[in-house]
Design a protein around this motif. Structure first.
Motif, short mmCIF file in Angstrom:
data_model
loop_
_atom_site.label_atom_id
_atom_site.label_comp_id
_atom_site.label_asym_id
_atom_site.label_seq_id
_atom_site.Cartn_x
_atom_site.Cartn_y
_atom_site.Cartn_z
N GLY A 163 -17.93 20.80 19.40
CA GLY A 163 -16.67 21.14 20.04
C GLY A 163 -16.17 22.48 19.55
N SER A 164 -14.96 22.82 19.92
CA SER A 164 -14.41 24.14 19.63
C SER A 164 -14.04 24.29 18.16
CB SER A 164 -13.17 24.39 20.48
OG SER A 164 -12.11 23.53 20.09
N THR A 165 -13.89 25.54 17.74
CA THR A 165 -13.49 25.82 16.36
C THR A 165 -12.12 25.24 16.06
OG1 THR A 165 -14.73 27.90 16.51
CG2 THR A 165 -13.17 27.68 14.69
N LEU A 166 -11.16 25.48 16.94
CA LEU A 166 -9.80 25.02 16.68
C LEU A 166 -9.64 23.53 16.92
CD1 LEU A 166 -7.77 28.01 18.18
CD2 LEU A 166 -8.54 27.62 15.84
N GLY A 167 -10.63 22.93 17.56
CA GLY A 167 -10.59 21.48 17.75
C GLY A 167 -11.16 20.71 16.58
N SER A 168 -11.70 21.43 15.59
CA SER A 168 -12.30 20.78 14.41
C SER A 168 -11.21 20.31 13.46
CB SER A 168 -13.22 21.76 13.68
OG SER A 168 -14.26 22.21 14.53
N SER A 169 -11.33 19.08 13.02
CA SER A 169 -10.35 18.52 12.09
C SER A 169 -10.59 19.07 10.68
CB SER A 169 -10.47 17.00 12.07
OG SER A 169 -11.72 16.61 11.52
N GLU A 170 -9.65 18.84 9.80
CA GLU A 170 -9.82 19.28 8.41
C GLU A 170 -11.00 18.58 7.77
OE1 GLU A 170 -7.20 19.86 4.31
OE2 GLU A 170 -6.31 18.90 6.07
N GLU A 171 -11.23 17.33 8.13
CA GLU A 171 -12.37 16.59 7.59
C GLU A 171 -13.69 17.23 8.02
OE1 GLU A 171 -14.25 12.05 7.64
OE2 GLU A 171 -12.51 12.57 8.88
N VAL A 172 -13.76 17.65 9.28
CA VAL A 172 -14.96 18.31 9.79
C VAL A 172 -15.18 19.62 9.06
CG1 VAL A 172 -15.92 19.51 11.79
CG2 VAL A 172 -14.97 17.21 12.05
N TRP A 173 -14.11 20.41 8.91
CA TRP A 173 -14.22 21.69 8.20
C TRP A 173 -14.73 21.48 6.77
CZ3 TRP A 173 -14.53 26.43 9.81
CH2 TRP A 173 -13.91 26.83 11.00
N ASP A 174 -14.14 20.50 6.08
CA ASP A 174 -14.52 20.26 4.69
C ASP A 174 -15.99 19.86 4.58
OD1 ASP A 174 -12.00 20.86 3.81
OD2 ASP A 174 -11.34 18.76 3.63
N LYS A 175 -16.46 19.01 5.47
CA LYS A 175 -17.85 18.55 5.39
C LYS A 175 -18.81 19.69 5.68
CE LYS A 175 -20.98 14.89 6.88
NZ LYS A 175 -21.12 13.62 7.64
N ILE A 176 -18.53 20.47 6.71
CA ILE A 176 -19.43 21.56 7.08
C ILE A 176 -19.48 22.62 6.00
CG2 ILE A 176 -19.71 23.52 8.68
CD1 ILE A 176 -18.84 21.67 10.93
#
Length: 316
Positions: A163-176
């Motif tokens: 999905g989009s960059t701004l649609g990424s949750s904080e959890e997604v950001w942290d994992k990646i």
């Protein structure tokens, strides 16, 4: 030297020799065997100089024999699947002992069964590179073999969200960011004491073509792989005084389950073909030779580079 058949006579050929270098440039038309002998005799001094110079080039440099990755050298390859599997096989075939890892033990077991079955020197352990205790176990496994680590190849990567960059949750950001960016740096910091005194050690990080040509549905993942390009440059400067080289493999669209979201999308694939002339989906083995080269003495003067294996060049 090239030949051109004379018009009207398919049996005759005009040969033009162009000799350059020490004696200047001397074009000559040779239409018969006697002309050829006369030409060779008239230019004998040039050929003699050329041959002598060639021998000097071959003999005057006292170069050590070329060698590949050696049996006494250990590699940590962070991934037992897909590209990581192909790289591990290639490095082991070149003579290294390779330690493979995966966050799933079954992946490690399957890789070892195949590669050890081929007579290759391999070991492995389960490792979630985002977890400190797993990284400790990975380092310990590598050190048990020979007490040192010469090369680190970080292939592991995650993308839990399409999905989009701004649609990424904080959890997604942290994992990646934790797995794709932080983990390679933290693991290398643990290995540094075991690599810096070896001389000629090498690190290969793995980015993605998405760092240069982002695919909109892989927003946060693209960002993490762009960060790997910066990490490569920064670490190459920091570690150069320790005789450790850091380079980056940048895979294009490779035939793995991880990349299906791109090569099974006809619009994206047609764009690559139309704009960049790409002819096929890459295979994991397309990446392995480059990594082996970057770990070899032949690449001893290469560091800080990010090299695309993509069927085209994403650079300007």
């Amino acid at each position: 030297m090239y030949g051109e058949k004379c018009k009207g006579d398919s049996q005759k050929t005009t040969v033009i020799f162009l000799v350059w270098g020490w004696g200047g440039t001397q074009p000559a038309q040779v239409k018969s065997a006697s002309d050829l002998l006369k030409f060779l005799f008239s230019t004998r001094k040039i050929w003699r100089q050329f041959l002598n110079h060639t021998v000097e080039l071959n003999l005057s440099h006292d170069q050590p024999p070329r060698r590949r990755v050696g049996r006494d050298e250990a590699v940590i390859a962070i991934s037992a699947l897909r590209i990581g599997f192909a790289i591990s096989r290639h490095l082991a075939q070149d003579g290294a002992h390779v330690v493979v890892s995966s966050r799933k033990q079954q992946n490690v077991d399957q890789a070892l069964a195949v590669l050890q079955g081929e007579g290759l020197s391999m070991s492995g352990t389960m490792c979630h590179v985002g977890k400190a205790e797993d990284r400790d176990q990975l380092v310990a496994t590598a050190l048990r073999h020979s007490g040192n680590v010469d090369f680190l190849v970080c292939v592991a990567g995650v993308n839990p969200y399409v999905g989009s960059t701004l649609g990424s949750s904080e959890e997604v950001w942290d994992k990646i960011l934790n797995v794709n960016v932080k983990a390679p740096a933290l693991l290398l910091s643990q290995l540094l004491p075991h690599m810096e005194n070896r001389g000629g050690s090498s690190v290969v990080l793995v980015s993605s073509i998405g760092a240069y040509l982002p695919e909109a549905r892989l927003g946060a993942y693209n960002v993490s792989k762009a960060a790997i390009l910066g990490l490569t440059k920064t670490l190459s400067l920091e570690l150069a005084p320790k005789d450790i080289r850091v380079n980056c493999l940048v895979p294009g669209v490779i035939d793995t389950a991880f990349s299906k979201v791109t090569f099974e999308d006809p619009d994206f694939w047609n764009h690559l073909k139309g704009c960049h002339g790409i002819q096929r989906v890459g295979q994991p083995e397309d990446c392995s030779g480059l990594v082996s080269f970057l770990c070899s003495p032949d690449a001893s003067y290469i560091t800080g580079e990010s090299i695309a294996v993509a069927g085209f060049s994403p650079h300007l």
